[in-house]
Design an enzyme around this catalytic site. Sequence first.
Site, PDB file in Angstrom:
ATOM      1  N   ASP B   9      20.862  41.813  38.880  1.00 16.67           N
ATOM      2  CA  ASP B   9      22.226  41.231  38.379  1.00 16.67           C
ATOM      3  C   ASP B   9      22.984  40.834  39.728  1.00 16.67           C
ATOM      4  O   ASP B   9      22.578  41.624  40.669  1.00 16.67           O
ATOM      5  CB  ASP B   9      22.957  42.025  37.295  1.00 16.67           C
ATOM      6  CG  ASP B   9      24.277  41.510  36.933  1.00 16.67           C
ATOM      7  OD1 ASP B   9      24.360  40.334  36.550  1.00 16.67           O
ATOM      8  OD2 ASP B   9      25.184  42.041  37.043  1.00 16.67           O
ATOM      9  N   TYR B  41      28.078  35.828  41.233  1.00 19.35           N
ATOM     10  CA  TYR B  41      27.419  34.522  41.335  1.00 19.35           C
ATOM     11  C   TYR B  41      28.274  33.256  40.581  1.00 19.35           C
ATOM     12  O   TYR B  41      27.831  32.186  40.738  1.00 19.35           O
ATOM     13  CB  TYR B  41      26.160  34.643  40.808  1.00 19.35           C
ATOM     14  CG  TYR B  41      25.051  35.562  41.532  1.00 19.35           C
ATOM     15  CD1 TYR B  41      25.266  36.161  42.760  1.00 19.35           C
ATOM     16  CD2 TYR B  41      23.903  35.641  41.201  1.00 19.35           C
ATOM     17  CE1 TYR B  41      24.440  36.852  43.321  1.00 19.35           C
ATOM     18  CE2 TYR B  41      22.762  36.636  41.711  1.00 19.35           C
ATOM     19  CZ  TYR B  41      23.149  36.983  43.029  1.00 19.35           C
ATOM     20  OH  TYR B  41      22.194  37.903  43.733  1.00 19.35           O
ATOM     21  N   CYS B  72      21.383  38.556  34.551  1.00 20.83           N
ATOM     22  CA  CYS B  72      22.545  37.694  35.038  1.00 20.83           C
ATOM     23  C   CYS B  72      22.600  36.581  34.445  1.00 20.83           C
ATOM     24  O   CYS B  72      21.806  35.817  34.668  1.00 20.83           O
ATOM     25  CB  CYS B  72      22.799  37.874  36.529  1.00 20.83           C
ATOM     26  SG  CYS B  72      24.062  36.584  37.118  1.00 20.83           S
ATOM     27  N   GLU B 151      36.447  44.499  35.069  1.00 19.66           N
ATOM     28  CA  GLU B 151      36.211  45.146  36.439  1.00 19.66           C
ATOM     29  C   GLU B 151      37.483  46.120  36.806  1.00 19.66           C
ATOM     30  O   GLU B 151      37.294  46.995  37.460  1.00 19.66           O
ATOM     31  CB  GLU B 151      35.928  44.258  37.448  1.00 19.66           C
ATOM     32  CG  GLU B 151      34.659  43.602  37.432  1.00 19.66           C
ATOM     33  CD  GLU B 151      33.669  43.891  38.257  1.00 19.66           C
ATOM     34  OE1 GLU B 151      33.680  44.354  39.362  1.00 19.66           O
ATOM     35  OE2 GLU B 151      32.352  43.494  37.955  1.00 19.66           O
ATOM     36  N   CYS B 184      27.828  36.289  29.288  1.00 15.54           N
ATOM     37  CA  CYS B 184      28.197  36.885  30.444  1.00 15.54           C
ATOM     38  C   CYS B 184      27.888  38.394  30.317  1.00 15.54           C
ATOM     39  O   CYS B 184      28.626  38.824  29.212  1.00 15.54           O
ATOM     40  CB  CYS B 184      29.569  36.491  30.927  1.00 15.54           C
ATOM     41  SG  CYS B 184      30.184  37.748  32.461  1.00 15.54           S
ATOM     42  N   THR B 185      27.373  39.457  31.053  1.00  9.51           N
ATOM     43  CA  THR B 185      27.215  40.489  30.778  1.00  9.51           C
ATOM     44  C   THR B 185      28.232  41.405  30.840  1.00  9.51           C
ATOM     45  O   THR B 185      28.399  42.627  30.130  1.00  9.51           O
ATOM     46  CB  THR B 185      26.144  41.178  31.740  1.00  9.51           C
ATOM     47  OG1 THR B 185      26.720  40.833  33.211  1.00  9.51           O
ATOM     48  CG2 THR B 185      24.901  40.387  31.759  1.00  9.51           C
TER      49      THR B 185
END
Lengths: 279, 279
Positions: B9, B41, B72, B151, B184-185
Amino acid sequence: MSNPIAVFDSGLGGLSVARHLRSTLPNEEIVYFGDTARVPYGIKSRPTVAHFALEIARYLLEFEPKLMVAACNTASALALDALIDGLPVPVVGVVEPGARAAVELAAGGTIAVIGTEATIGCGAYRAAIESFSPGARVIARACPLFVPLVEEGRGCDDAIVRAVAEDYLSPLRQQNVRVVVLGCTHYPLLREAIAATLGPDVHIVDSGEQTARVVSATLAELGCLSTGAPAGTMRCYVSDNPQRFQQVGSRFLGHTIEHVEYVPPERYITTPVIPGLLR
Amino acid sequence: MSNPIAVFDSGLGGLSVARHLRSTLPNEEIVYFGDTARVPYGIKSRPTVAHFALEIARYLLEFEPKLMVAACNTASALALDALIDGLPVPVVGVVEPGARAAVELAAGGTIAVIGTEATIGCGAYRAAIESFSPGARVIARACPLFVPLVEEGRGCDDAIVRAVAEDYLSPLRQQNVRVVVLGCTHYPLLREAIAATLGPDVHIVDSGEQTARVVSATLAELGCLSTGAPAGTMRCYVSDNPQRFQQVGSRFLGHTIEHVEYVPPERYITTPVIPGLLR
């Protein structure tokens, strides 16, 4: 001296510094590199940021710059020593100019510094402020969402921007802050929202603006100011996505970016890495 | 077959895929690589993402994996063909499994896909959905702030998260959406906030969960499932900041990450770049 000023950043944020360089030093040629392949630097470690910054700075030596500006707060905070040691030209970072201006404006009052996780985490602004004003009261706050908010095109009137600014900055209102330092090149684009949250009595220092003054003074001191009559131009180089850089970057620079060129990795990647720099 | 499954990822988001691989295939060894030096990315170009993904995937070949998972979404959307062409092992991406599950659940109704700027911009989910269901009605929406919100450690009850979800997703409420794909992870960590915004009638597809099923079926088909009795272990490798990966990543994996190792650039950087891949 007609050699260019080289400016580099992790991406397009440094264009807000280039903007002040252009207006302060309109005769100077500027070469700008945005490391858009590896942006952002703000969540990365000191060795990695130092390695990336040195790769980009060394690539920029091709243009025979008379001075190098680390327009990225994270690179300035984490890697200025490595850059000064590793480059044969004078290097100016954005942390010290911002810290010095904050100390002057604060006149002994409390200084708040806002920036990325890495810039705040390493304590570089706090150290610089204390070097100018030992015992200064400094409050540091990482504001990680400000960068993606700006990159997404949101401005000071956006409700999410206002809510995030309130979330990060409202605790500062109780702290009797006299000056806040915008310790990230994206933050000047949110200046009004930040000002509105903190209230009218808080001075705002834009490190990029202060850096342009220091660059001007340094060049004058070295006798290296450009004496050419014609207006200086600016050429931009990026490690990825020149189209996105041009589109989003214009808001940082304040006008259209004319020259953007993609630089492939074999032009700047230097592996094996600098011995001793990485763990 | 006791060789590991290799998972990579751009950073730590793929751990939400690894979590499903661990629960679906508890006997398998997993080797995970997070490219934390170059994360994210999602705002980068196809050639750059393909180049980075191939560098990481080639490094992972050292572990002699029996199968590679591009965990990813951006790498799967932009670089799956390059990975399949460039690697001597089977490669499974996350886009096709998510698209297939969405088509089944939608039963002819409207499908919404949310993801990063690059994943949405390249239209990979749309193309995959249309390959399973020609003429399907697909709405795609980039949600760039979701990644930095996760995050930063914000969860589904956070007021900013709720406001951003409302900002991105409320227009979908008028569109009679039957299924939304978390493309999206990072997004599974905001699943409840996304569900609350869209209402109880919208099915949510987690591409990572579907990918674990496809990996299981593929290994069974190839006769490569691990038959060992002991529980499989997971080893993680990162290109930067193992401490941050371990701290933040545990929330994605659902438990503590035990083994994280830093990999220096000379172990995976391959410059000059793959001929013809970059412009």
